[in-house]
Design a protein around this motif. Structure first.
Motif, PDB file in Angstrom:
ATOM      1  N   ALA A  44      45.367  38.089  45.325  1.00 10.98           N
ATOM      2  CA  ALA A  44      46.070  38.680  44.180  1.00 10.98           C
ATOM      3  C   ALA A  44      46.604  40.060  44.529  1.00 10.98           C
ATOM      4  N   ARG A  45      45.761  40.882  45.140  1.00 14.95           N
ATOM      5  CA  ARG A  45      46.183  42.240  45.497  1.00 14.95           C
ATOM      6  C   ARG A  45      47.311  42.206  46.525  1.00 14.95           C
ATOM      7  N   ALA A  46      47.204  41.265  47.483  1.00 15.20           N
ATOM      8  CA  ALA A  46      48.224  41.156  48.532  1.00 15.20           C
ATOM      9  C   ALA A  46      49.584  40.756  47.967  1.00 15.20           C
ATOM     10  N   LEU A  47      49.603  40.023  46.872  1.00 16.54           N
ATOM     11  CA  LEU A  47      50.856  39.625  46.235  1.00 16.54           C
ATOM     12  C   LEU A  47      51.374  40.689  45.269  1.00 16.54           C
ATOM     13  N   LEU A  48      50.463  41.323  44.540  1.00 13.12           N
ATOM     14  CA  LEU A  48      50.872  42.249  43.486  1.00 13.12           C
ATOM     15  C   LEU A  48      51.267  43.627  44.015  1.00 13.12           C
TER      16      LEU A  48
ATOM     17  N   ALA B 126      55.190  46.061  34.645  1.00 17.48           N
ATOM     18  CA  ALA B 126      54.077  46.204  33.701  1.00 17.48           C
ATOM     19  C   ALA B 126      53.011  45.140  33.961  1.00 17.48           C
ATOM     20  N   LEU B 127      53.440  43.904  34.223  1.00 16.44           N
ATOM     21  CA  LEU B 127      52.483  42.834  34.507  1.00 16.44           C
ATOM     22  C   LEU B 127      51.707  43.099  35.784  1.00 16.44           C
TER      23      LEU B 127
ATOM     24  N   PHE C 194      49.224  45.885  35.239  1.00 14.05           N
ATOM     25  CA  PHE C 194      48.139  45.427  34.359  1.00 14.05           C
ATOM     26  C   PHE C 194      47.099  44.648  35.154  1.00 14.05           C
ATOM     27  N   HIS C 195      47.570  43.701  35.963  1.00 16.21           N
ATOM     28  CA  HIS C 195      46.623  42.841  36.688  1.00 16.21           C
ATOM     29  C   HIS C 195      45.977  43.575  37.861  1.00 16.21           C
ATOM     30  N   LEU C 196      46.693  44.495  38.486  1.00 14.77           N
ATOM     31  CA  LEU C 196      46.062  45.348  39.498  1.00 14.77           C
ATOM     32  C   LEU C 196      44.988  46.231  38.857  1.00 14.77           C
ATOM     33  N   GLY C 197      45.249  46.689  37.640  1.00 15.70           N
ATOM     34  CA  GLY C 197      44.248  47.460  36.914  1.00 15.70           C
ATOM     35  C   GLY C 197      42.975  46.670  36.697  1.00 15.70           C
ATOM     36  N   HIS C 198      43.116  45.398  36.378  1.00 16.56           N
ATOM     37  CA  HIS C 198      41.937  44.548  36.184  1.00 16.56           C
ATOM     38  C   HIS C 198      41.205  44.287  37.496  1.00 16.56           C
ATOM     39  N   LEU C 199      41.941  44.232  38.597  1.00 17.98           N
ATOM     40  CA  LEU C 199      41.278  44.089  39.897  1.00 17.98           C
ATOM     41  C   LEU C 199      40.425  45.321  40.189  1.00 17.98           C
ATOM     42  N   ASP C 200      40.937  46.514  39.868  1.00 21.79           N
ATOM     43  CA  ASP C 200      40.132  47.727  40.037  1.00 21.79           C
ATOM     44  C   ASP C 200      38.957  47.742  39.062  1.00 21.79           C
ATOM     45  N   LEU C 201      39.166  47.227  37.867  1.00 22.61           N
ATOM     46  CA  LEU C 201      38.103  47.198  36.858  1.00 22.61           C
ATOM     47  C   LEU C 201      36.898  46.399  37.341  1.00 22.61           C
TER      48      LEU C 201
ATOM     49  N   GLU D 155      49.761  53.317  33.162  1.00 22.77           N
ATOM     50  CA  GLU D 155      51.173  53.172  33.526  1.00 22.77           C
ATOM     51  C   GLU D 155      51.754  51.894  32.938  1.00 22.77           C
ATOM     52  N   SER D 156      50.976  50.809  32.976  1.00 23.77           N
ATOM     53  CA  SER D 156      51.427  49.553  32.370  1.00 23.77           C
ATOM     54  C   SER D 156      51.692  49.746  30.877  1.00 23.77           C
ATOM     55  N   LEU D 157      50.786  50.475  30.204  1.00 22.17           N
ATOM     56  CA  LEU D 157      50.946  50.752  28.779  1.00 22.17           C
ATOM     57  C   LEU D 157      52.210  51.561  28.518  1.00 22.17           C
ATOM     58  N   SER D 158      52.454  52.571  29.335  1.00 23.75           N
ATOM     59  CA  SER D 158      53.635  53.414  29.162  1.00 23.75           C
ATOM     60  C   SER D 158      54.925  52.595  29.279  1.00 23.75           C
ATOM     61  N   ILE D 159      54.969  51.696  30.259  1.00 21.31           N
ATOM     62  CA  ILE D 159      56.158  50.853  30.457  1.00 21.31           C
ATOM     63  C   ILE D 159      56.328  49.899  29.280  1.00 21.31           C
ATOM     64  N   SER D 160      55.229  49.312  28.816  1.00 21.11           N
ATOM     65  CA  SER D 160      55.297  48.385  27.680  1.00 21.11           C
ATOM     66  C   SER D 160      55.755  49.100  26.412  1.00 21.11           C
ATOM     67  N   ARG D 161      55.326  50.336  26.239  1.00 19.36           N
ATOM     68  CA  ARG D 161      55.767  51.101  25.069  1.00 19.36           C
ATOM     69  C   ARG D 161      57.258  51.377  25.133  1.00 19.36           C
ATOM     70  N   ARG D 162      57.745  51.752  26.325  1.00 24.00           N
ATOM     71  CA  ARG D 162      59.170  52.050  26.469  1.00 24.00           C
ATOM     72  C   ARG D 162      60.031  50.810  26.218  1.00 24.00           C
ATOM     73  N   SER D 163      59.539  49.651  26.624  1.00 26.04           N
ATOM     74  CA  SER D 163      60.333  48.431  26.474  1.00 26.04           C
ATOM     75  C   SER D 163      60.101  47.749  25.124  1.00 26.04           C
ATOM     76  N   GLY D 164      59.134  48.243  24.355  1.00 25.16           N
ATOM     77  CA  GLY D 164      58.850  47.647  23.049  1.00 25.16           C
ATOM     78  C   GLY D 164      58.099  46.331  23.124  1.00 25.16           C
ATOM     79  N   ASP D 165      57.369  46.111  24.217  1.00 26.22           N
ATOM     80  CA  ASP D 165      56.599  44.873  24.406  1.00 26.22           C
ATOM     81  C   ASP D 165      55.264  45.001  23.685  1.00 26.22           C
ATOM     82  N   ARG D 166      55.204  44.490  22.464  1.00 29.32           N
ATOM     83  CA  ARG D 166      54.009  44.671  21.631  1.00 29.32           C
ATOM     84  C   ARG D 166      52.790  43.961  22.218  1.00 29.32           C
ATOM     85  N   ALA D 167      53.001  42.775  22.790  1.00 29.01           N
ATOM     86  CA  ALA D 167      51.871  42.064  23.401  1.00 29.01           C
ATOM     87  C   ALA D 167      51.349  42.842  24.608  1.00 29.01           C
TER      88      ALA D 167
END
Length: 200
Positions: free
Chosen positions: A115-119, A136-137, A140-147, A161-173
Motif C-alpha cells: 500500500a505504501r509503495a503504491l500510495l 486527499a485519498l 488519508f490512507h497513508l495516514g491510516h498506515l502511520d496510525l 492535509e487530507s482534511l484541508s484538501i477535502s474542505r477546499r473541494s467541498g467533499d463532505r464525505a
C-alpha cells in the motif's frame, strides 16, 4: 469497442455514488453487471490493448470491490493493468488514480508495504496536477498506515492535509472521514479532550 465504452461509462457514473445515499442501488447495479465489467476489463488487456480504458474502469470500481469483498480480484485486475501500462500510452492522471485505488485495496488487505509503495509515489504527481480527489485519498490512507504503526505525528500531519484538501473541494464525505480519523489518532495518542472535540 462499444461494450468497453458502455461499461467504462457505467463504472465512472457509479463511482461518486458509491459513498452516498444511492450506494445500495449502485452496488446492486454493479453486482448485476459484474461479469460484463470483468469481460470489459479482460478485453482491455487483449490486443489491441486498451489499457487506459481498463484503468479507468478499475479505478472507478475500487469502492465496489471493497464493500462487496472482492479485494483480491480488484488488486489483481489493477495490478495487471498497471503492469501493462508501462508500455502503453496512459495519461498521468489516470495512472495516478489507478495507483491510489490499488494502494487502498492493498491497505484494506493489511498489505501495508504494498500500500505504501503504491500510495507514496502518487503524492507528488497528484500535487503537480492539482488532482484533489486522488491526493486527499492517498493522504488519508497513508495516514491510516502511520496510525496502525503508532506514528501519531505522521498520521496527524497526513490526515490534516487530507482534511484541508477535502474542505477546499467541498467533499463532505472526505471531511467527515478525515475528522473522524484525526479523532482516532488523538484518542490512541491519549489526548482525549482533543479526540472528544474532533468526534463532536
Amino acid at each position: 469497442d462499444r461494450h468497453i465504452a458502455f461499461f467504462r461509462a457505467l463504472a465512472e457514473e457509479a463511482e461518486p455514488s458509491l459513498q452516498g445515499a444511492q450506494q445500495g442501488e449502485w452496488l446492486v447495479r454493479l453486482e448485476a453487471d459484474h461479469d460484463n465489467l470483468r469481460a470489459a476489463l479482460q478485453a482491455c488487456l487483449e490486443p489491441p490493448a486498451r489499457i487506459e480504458d481498463g484503468l479507468r474502469i478499475a479505478s472507478a470500481l475500487w469502492r465496489f470491490w471493497h464493500v462487496r469483498g472482492y479485494l483480491s480480484e480488484g488488486r489483481d485486475r489493477l495490478g495487471r493493468l498497471l503492469t501493462a501500462a508501462t508500455d502503453a500510452d496512459v495519461s498521468a492522471d489516470i495512472l495516478g488514480q489507478a495507483r491510489v485505488a490499488a494502494g487502498i485495496l492493498a491497505r484494506y488487505q493489511n498489505d501495508h508495504e504494498a500500500a505504501r509503495a503504491l500510495l507514496l509515489p502518487s503524492l507528488a504527481p497528484a500535487r503537480a496536477r492539482n488532482a484533489s480527489n486522488s491526493l486527499a485519498l492517498a493522504l488519508f490512507h497513508l495516514g491510516h498506515l502511520d496510525l496502525v504503526q503508532n506514528n501519531w505525528v505522521g498520521a496527524r500531519a497526513l490526515l490534516a492535509e487530507s482534511l484541508s484538501i477535502s474542505r477546499r473541494s467541498g467533499d463532505r464525505a472526505g471531511i467527515a472521514a478525515a475528522v473522524t480519523s484525526l479523532g482516532i489518532v488523538e484518542s490512541e495518542a491519549g489526548k482525549f479532550r482533543a479526540a472528544e472535540t474532533l468526534f463532536a
